[in-house]
Enzyme design. Structure first.
Site, mmCIF file in Angstrom:
data_model
loop_
_atom_site.group_PDB
_atom_site.id
_atom_site.type_symbol
_atom_site.label_atom_id
_atom_site.label_comp_id
_atom_site.label_asym_id
_atom_site.label_seq_id
_atom_site.Cartn_x
_atom_site.Cartn_y
_atom_site.Cartn_z
ATOM 1 N N SER A 258 -6.664 -3.488 11.157
ATOM 2 C CA SER A 258 -5.604 -4.358 10.656
ATOM 3 C C SER A 258 -4.591 -3.566 9.855
ATOM 4 C CB SER A 258 -6.188 -5.453 9.782
ATOM 5 O OG SER A 258 -6.480 -4.927 8.509
ATOM 6 N N LYS A 259 -3.429 -4.163 9.772
ATOM 7 C CA LYS A 259 -2.359 -3.538 9.023
ATOM 8 C C LYS A 259 -2.759 -3.439 7.551
ATOM 9 C CE LYS A 259 2.356 -4.284 7.659
ATOM 10 N NZ LYS A 259 3.525 -5.104 7.735
ATOM 11 N N ARG A 260 -3.388 -4.519 7.082
ATOM 12 C CA ARG A 260 -3.749 -4.569 5.670
ATOM 13 C C ARG A 260 -4.677 -3.420 5.290
ATOM 14 N NH1 ARG A 260 -5.928 -9.888 4.861
ATOM 15 N NH2 ARG A 260 -4.331 -10.455 6.350
#
Ligand code: GLU
Length: 491
Positions: A258-260
């Site tokens: 994920s980007k996070r």
């Protein structure tokens, strides 16, 4: 009737400024599904920018650039146009409103004037009671007059989907099979938001239908909402396209990429020195592999993948992003290049640490090529070229080569006049002269070649051995470094 023999697929990114490998894989599968097996299908790019809060300026440029670099050329889209536009959802607001209105007229949707506070309260009460959080249908029961009054007074509203009170909804996914869900577990989801924009949940159905999409390819995060989408198709009397929900790409056994979490985006991988073709090849294998006689094929160009891909061979199991496998595939691509092409790719990386111009770059490239998996490793591998690093004498000790600083000093002293006397200082002459010396001395190769490598690089691991290093550095620098080594070891 949907004509599945003429596939129309779409990649529908939200412009959030980032293209992680899972997004690119979805784009690749959608592209392949439209072009595979000789089908002359249509690949569409649709921009899903209805979530204004998540919008990132310039994000579309990242998406365009990535798809273009990867060769995933779209036939219809915001910039190239097409018969089914506009292809940017914010330009389609009126279309969604019109269809939402239609659902209200049919009693398949309704106005909801509840404010945030009330919705929060409902949620809290449901949570406390251990019930499923769902809209409590407060506004479903408003009278016509109440609704009109609210609209007249400009009370903010959303439009919600009216889920049938009972029964089940079944939907079919090409990977996951038939899935049956009881209607009473589904929420009356918002279709049109207060700001007049549709939710993804509404817009995807309207657009996929109006754009004639035959096969919807997207991530599994949308699997659980698909029954609600099917109810919308049904309410409009539209045929449901094929669904293919791709398995998630995982960072490890428990976490999704994920980007996070700051996981690798396509741009990050490029910046680290991975080739576009290798990235594309690797991500294709995250959930798919060719079947039949091509079962063992791993290295495939986009063209080959296009020939071999079938949506029915996509796997159900989550795929784990394995950097070692990507490294291996990238290395394969690098090794298959001509030395000239490799040099072209490697040069910007070499130049990060090598500023001098008087070395033989092609020879350096030839030495690097068989040992290089990722171009980003190169600067460190060639950091000894401009100047000798400080190194420990202990590097001359090698059990395998049966040498040590003392033996190395003798070897360097013996090879110096040999190298000095060479009329031409190329790999072949160096090789012949040094092997003649080895023979004369009756020693193992390592006795001569290991000290040469250390004296020229100050490193244990180098692109190429002593002979290649001498060839890369040239006569003057080689002899200078041998002198430096003799001095160092004579102290
Ligand atoms: N806009 C969605 C996203 O970026 C795509 C979902 C879809 O492909 O239908 O996640």
């Amino acid at each position: 009737m949907i004509d599945f023999s003429k596939p129309r697929t779409r990649f529908a990114p939200s412009p959030t400024g980032y293209m992680h490998v899972g997004n690119l894989r979805t784009a690749l599968y959608a592209y392949l599904a439209s072009k595979s097996e000789g089908k002359d299908g249509t690949f569409i790019l649709r921009v899903e920018d209805t979530d204004q809060e998540r919008f990132v300026e310039g994000a579309m440029d990242v998406i365009y650039a990535t798809l273009k670099e990867a060769g995933l050329n779209w036939d219809e889209g915001p910039d190239v146009g097409g018969d089914y536009g506009p292809y940017i959802q914010s330009d389609r607001k009126e279309i969604y409103r019109e269809y939402a209105q239609k659902l209200i007229e049919q009693n398949d949707a309704y106005y909801c004037f509840c404010d945030k506070e009330r919705l929060e309260e409902v949620k809290l009460v449901q949570k406390a009671a251990g019930a499923l959080p769902k809209y409590d249908r407060h506004c479903l029961h408003l009278s016509k007059e109440e609704i009109e009054e609210n609209l007249k007074n400009g009370v903010p509203y959303v439009i919600r989907q009216r889920i049938p009170d009972e029964g089940t909804v079944t939907f079919h996914d090409e990977i996951y099979g038939d899935i049956v869900v009881p209607c009473d577990t589904l929420d009356d989801q918002v279709l049109l938001k207060q700001d007049g924009f549709p939710t993804y949940n509404f817009a995807n159905v309207i657009d996929d239908h109006l754009m004639g999409i035959t096969t919807v390819i997207r991530g599994t995060e949308y699997l659980s909402s698909s029954p609600k989408y099917n109810l919308l198709y049904k309410a409009f009397g539209w045929e449901v396209p094929k669904y293919l929900h791709c398995p998630p790409v995982m960072k490890d056994a428990t976490q999704k990429l994920s980007k996070r979490n700051g996981d690798a985006s396509y741009q990050d991988l490029r910046a680290k020195g991975y080739l576009t073709e290798a990235i594309l090849n690797y991500i294709a294998l995250l959930g798919w592999s060719p079947k039949g006689e091509n079962e063992n094929t791993e290295i495939m160009t986009l063209e080959e993948m296009t020939r071999l891909f079938s949506i029915y061979d996509v796997s159900k199991s989550p795929a784990i992003f394995d950097i070692n496998k990507l490294n291996y595939i990238n290395g394969e691509y690098l090794r298959r290049m001509s030395p000239e092409k490799f040099l072209q790719e490697a040069l910007p990386w070499i130049k990060k640490t090598v500023k001098r111009e008087d070395i033989d770059f092609l020879t350096l490239a030839k030495a690097l090529q068989p040992r290089c998996e990722v171009l980003g490793d190169i600067p460190e591998q060639v950091d000894f070229i401009d100047s000798m690093p400080d190194y420990d004498e202990a590097l001359y000790t090698s059990k395998k080569m049966k040498t040590n600083p003392e033996v190395a000093l003798e070897a360097l002293k013996a090879m110096k006049p040999v190298l000095q006397s060479l009329t031409s200082f190329d790999a072949e002459s160096l090789h012949d002269a040094l092997f003649k010396l080895i023979e004369e001395k009756g020693v193992k190769n390592g006795i001569i070649l290991w000290p040469l490598r250390v004296a020229l690089s100050g490193k244990q691991f180098t692109p190429g051995g002593g002979i290649e290093l001498a060839d890369i550095l040239g006569r003057e620098e080689t002899l200078k470094r041998i002198d430096m080594a003799i001095n160092k070891l004579s102290k």
